[in-house]
Design a protein around this motif. Structure first.
Motif, PDB file in Angstrom:
ATOM      1  N   GLN A 118       9.710 -45.595  -6.934  1.00 26.47           N
ATOM      2  CA  GLN A 118       9.578 -44.498  -5.975  1.00 26.47           C
ATOM      3  C   GLN A 118      10.761 -43.530  -6.086  1.00 26.47           C
ATOM      4  O   GLN A 118      10.585 -42.308  -6.068  1.00 26.47           O
ATOM      5  N   ILE A 119      11.959 -44.071  -6.212  1.00 27.92           N
ATOM      6  CA  ILE A 119      13.153 -43.222  -6.334  1.00 27.92           C
ATOM      7  C   ILE A 119      13.091 -42.397  -7.614  1.00 27.92           C
ATOM      8  O   ILE A 119      13.389 -41.203  -7.609  1.00 27.92           O
ATOM      9  N   ALA A 134      17.526 -40.584   0.007  1.00 28.97           N
ATOM     10  CA  ALA A 134      18.133 -41.620   0.845  1.00 28.97           C
ATOM     11  C   ALA A 134      17.603 -41.536   2.271  1.00 28.97           C
ATOM     12  O   ALA A 134      17.249 -42.554   2.874  1.00 28.97           O
ATOM     13  N   ASP A 135      17.508 -40.331   2.803  1.00 23.76           N
ATOM     14  CA  ASP A 135      17.003 -40.144   4.160  1.00 23.76           C
ATOM     15  C   ASP A 135      15.537 -40.566   4.279  1.00 23.76           C
ATOM     16  O   ASP A 135      15.153 -41.242   5.226  1.00 23.76           O
ATOM     17  N   GLU A 136      14.728 -40.171   3.294  1.00 23.75           N
ATOM     18  CA  GLU A 136      13.297 -40.490   3.342  1.00 23.75           C
ATOM     19  C   GLU A 136      13.036 -41.989   3.231  1.00 23.75           C
ATOM     20  O   GLU A 136      12.115 -42.509   3.845  1.00 23.75           O
ATOM     21  N   LEU A 137      13.856 -42.673   2.436  1.00 25.28           N
ATOM     22  CA  LEU A 137      13.643 -44.107   2.224  1.00 25.28           C
ATOM     23  C   LEU A 137      14.516 -44.970   3.131  1.00 25.28           C
ATOM     24  O   LEU A 137      14.457 -46.193   3.046  1.00 25.28           O
ATOM     25  N   ASP A 138      15.351 -44.317   3.918  1.00 27.80           N
ATOM     26  CA  ASP A 138      16.247 -45.015   4.840  1.00 27.80           C
ATOM     27  C   ASP A 138      17.175 -45.986   4.107  1.00 27.80           C
ATOM     28  O   ASP A 138      17.296 -47.163   4.464  1.00 27.80           O
ATOM     29  N   TYR A 145      21.327 -43.859  -6.142  1.00 28.10           N
ATOM     30  CA  TYR A 145      21.937 -43.691  -7.462  1.00 28.10           C
ATOM     31  C   TYR A 145      21.817 -44.989  -8.270  1.00 28.10           C
ATOM     32  O   TYR A 145      21.482 -44.959  -9.453  1.00 28.10           O
ATOM     33  N   HIS A 146      22.071 -46.127  -7.626  1.00 28.63           N
ATOM     34  CA  HIS A 146      21.995 -47.427  -8.310  1.00 28.63           C
ATOM     35  C   HIS A 146      20.591 -47.666  -8.859  1.00 28.63           C
ATOM     36  O   HIS A 146      20.425 -48.030 -10.034  1.00 28.63           O
ATOM     37  N   HIS A 147      19.564 -47.472  -8.027  1.00 26.70           N
ATOM     38  CA  HIS A 147      18.193 -47.708  -8.477  1.00 26.70           C
ATOM     39  C   HIS A 147      17.788 -46.739  -9.580  1.00 26.70           C
ATOM     40  O   HIS A 147      17.095 -47.128 -10.531  1.00 26.70           O
ATOM     41  N   LEU A 148      18.212 -45.499  -9.477  1.00 22.64           N
ATOM     42  CA  LEU A 148      17.899 -44.521 -10.513  1.00 22.64           C
ATOM     43  C   LEU A 148      18.558 -44.916 -11.831  1.00 22.64           C
ATOM     44  O   LEU A 148      17.925 -44.897 -12.887  1.00 22.64           O
TER      45      LEU A 148
END
Length: 164
Positions: A118-119, A134-138, A145-148
Motif C-alpha cells: 500500500q505504501i 503516514a497520516d492516512e495509514l496512521d 520510509y522503512h516499508h518503502l
C-alpha cells in the motif's frame, strides 16, 4: 478570535513579501513558494504560536527556509527512489518486455506485509508525500520510509535473482 485574526492579518501584510522572496530564492517555483508561505501562516494560526515583537520576522523567515529545505530533501529522496526503480525497469524492459513487466507487477502484488504494498502504491503511483501517507495509514514517517525502502530492496533482490 478577533484578536487572532487581526494579529495574523498584520503578520501576513507585513511579512508575506520577505517570506515569499526567501522561498523564491530557494525553490524558484511561484506556486510552490506561495504554498510554503501559506503553510507557515496556517501553522502559526493552527498551533496558536505567539510571536514576540522583534522575533516575528526571524521566526517566519526561518520557518519558510526550513520548509523549503524539507521540500528539496523530499524531492531528492523521491528522485533517488525513482532512479532506482527506473534502473531496474530499464533492465526488465530491455530483456523480455511484457513477461518481465508482468512479473514485476506480480512482485509488487506479493509484497508483505500488505501495508508495504500500500505504501509503495501511495508513494509511487499517487505521488503522495511521506507525511500524508503516514497520516492516512496512521503510522510514523519513519515507518513509511522503512516499508518503502524494504519494498524496493525486495523487488531489486527478486529482479537480480531472476536475471541470474
Amino acid at each position: 478570535m478577533k484578536h487572532e485574526k487581526t494579529d495574523i492579518e498584520r503578520l501576513f501584510k507585513r511579512y508575506y513579501q520577505p517570506m515569499y522572496r526567501v522561498a523564491r530564492s530557494i525553490l524558484y517555483d511561484c506556486d510552490e513558494c506561495r504554498d510554503v508561505v501559506s503553510d507557515v501562516f496556517a501553522h502559526v494560526l493552527s498551533e496558536q504560536i505567539v510571536l514576540l515583537p522583534g522575533t516575528e520576522e526571524g521566526y517566519l523567515v526561518r520557518a519558510v527556509r526550513n520548509r523549503c529545505l524539507n521540500i528539496i530533501a523530499h524531492k531528492d529522496i523521491r528522485e533517488r527512489t525513482a532512479k532506482l526503480l527506473l534502473a531496474d525497469a530499464e533492465t526488465v524492459l530491455s530483456e523480455q518486455d511484457n513477461e518481465l513487466l508482468d512479473r514485476l507487477m506480480q512482485m509488487i502484488e506479493n509484497l508483505e506485509p500488505p501495508v508495504r504494498r500500500q505504501i509503495l502504491r501511495l508513494r509511487h503511483l499517487q505521488g503522495l508525500p511521506f507525511q500524508r501517507i503516514a497520516d492516512e495509514l496512521d503510522v510514523s514517517r519513519v515507518t513509511v520510509y522503512h516499508h518503502l525502502s524494504e519494498a524496493i530492496n525486495s523487488i531489486k533482490k527478486q529482479l537480480n535473482q531472476a536475471g541470474q
